[in-house]
Design an enzyme around this catalytic site. Structure first.
Site, mmCIF file in Angstrom:
data_model
loop_
_atom_site.group_PDB
_atom_site.id
_atom_site.type_symbol
_atom_site.label_atom_id
_atom_site.label_comp_id
_atom_site.label_asym_id
_atom_site.label_seq_id
_atom_site.Cartn_x
_atom_site.Cartn_y
_atom_site.Cartn_z
ATOM 1 N N GLU A 43 -10.567 -2.743 11.126
ATOM 2 C CA GLU A 43 -10.438 -2.354 9.765
ATOM 3 C C GLU A 43 -8.957 -1.765 9.405
ATOM 4 O OE1 GLU A 43 -13.350 0.832 8.912
ATOM 5 O OE2 GLU A 43 -11.769 1.656 7.541
ATOM 6 N N ARG A 47 -4.270 1.909 2.363
ATOM 7 C CA ARG A 47 -3.487 3.221 2.218
ATOM 8 C C ARG A 47 -2.109 2.970 2.158
ATOM 9 N NH1 ARG A 47 -6.714 6.637 6.690
ATOM 10 N NH2 ARG A 47 -9.016 5.962 5.996
ATOM 11 N N LYS A 131 -21.467 3.908 7.512
ATOM 12 C CA LYS A 131 -20.348 4.438 8.099
ATOM 13 C C LYS A 131 -20.608 6.313 7.899
ATOM 14 C CE LYS A 131 -15.285 5.362 7.406
ATOM 15 N NZ LYS A 131 -14.182 4.851 7.611
HETATM 16 C C1 3PG Z 1 -11.153 6.137 8.444
HETATM 17 O O1 3PG Z 1 -10.465 6.087 7.472
HETATM 18 O O2 3PG Z 1 -12.027 5.749 8.812
HETATM 19 C C2 3PG Z 1 -10.468 7.532 9.109
HETATM 20 O O3 3PG Z 1 -9.353 7.925 8.655
HETATM 21 C C3 3PG Z 1 -10.549 7.318 10.616
HETATM 22 O O4 3PG Z 1 -10.634 8.627 10.919
HETATM 23 P P1 3PG Z 1 -9.749 9.209 12.356
HETATM 24 O O5 3PG Z 1 -8.229 8.942 12.125
HETATM 25 O O6 3PG Z 1 -10.237 10.690 12.565
HETATM 26 O O7 3PG Z 1 -10.120 8.319 13.358
#
Ligand code: 3PG
Length: 211
Positions: A43, A47, A131
């Protein structure tokens, strides 16, 4: 477009690394390293300014890898990632406007939910793979266990706060089909461009996921 129904991706994916990339080259190199380590999908979050271009580049360079666009929050972003050729989209949260756009645009999608009501709303819109975000903050394992009987048709990809120490516990739950997170590829690892180390970490992760 050649996307499959989301169920087909759900069958293939067990671990979904969440990547935030600064250049297309970085996106392709890290994705190639993950694929070499046995990861079946990534994924890439929306950002960074390069994200859409990076999604298109990774899909083009590594067509066998499932490429998901993350942090999709509105119709404009959804159309942009569809045009980039991604396999599916992922959102951190869900709104009626986003569901309407998904219906209209037709991209397979993994919508983000954080509560039982949000999960039920998503199920009413036809989504059974969800999710759970931010998973650890909203109850983690305990919430997922509590949801399994009343929302037995929902299958989750918990993301947010998962790491190399806890992800296998999540994968053992019957209502978890996949786990996601950024722990596999830290900003530091990306900085160092140590692609072999990323492949090795991916391999170890996939071994643990298979146990
Ligand atoms: C996402 O976008 O799914 C999250 O920012 C991932 O979360 P994590 O950085 O705590 O794994």
């Amino acid at each position: 477009m050649s996307q499959l129904p989301f169920d087909e991706y759900a069958k293939r994916l067990k671990v979904l690394p969440v990547l935030t990339v600064r250049t297309c080259e970085e996106a392709v190199s890290v994705s190639r390293a993950l694929l070499a380590g046995g990861i079946e999908g990534v994924e890439i979050t929306l950002r960074t300014p390069v994200a859409i271009e990076a999604l298109a580049a990774v899909k083009q360079e590594l067509p066998e890898l499932v490429v998901a666009a993350g942090t999709v929050t509105n119709a404009k972003e959804l159309q942009a990632v569809m045009d980039a050729g991604v396999d599916f989209g992922v959102s951190p949260a869900s709104t009626a406007a986003l569901f309407d756009a998904i219906d209209e645009i037709g991209l397979p999608f993994l919508p983000g939910v954080a509560t039982p009501s949000e999960a039920l709303s998503a199920m009413e819109r036809g989504f059974h793979h969800l999710k759970l975000f931010p998973a650890q903050s909203v109850g983690g394992l305990s919430l997922l266990k509590s949801l399994s009987a009343p929302l037995s048709a929902a299958k989750f990809c918990p993301t947010g706060g998962l790491n190399e120490k806890n992800f296998t516990e999540f994968l053992q739950l019957p209502n978890v089909f996949c786990v996601g997170g950024s722990w596999m590829v830290s900003a530091d690892t990306l900085e160092q461009k140590n692609w072999d180390a990323i492949s090795l970490a991916a391999q170890q992760t996939m071994q643990l996921a298979a146990e």
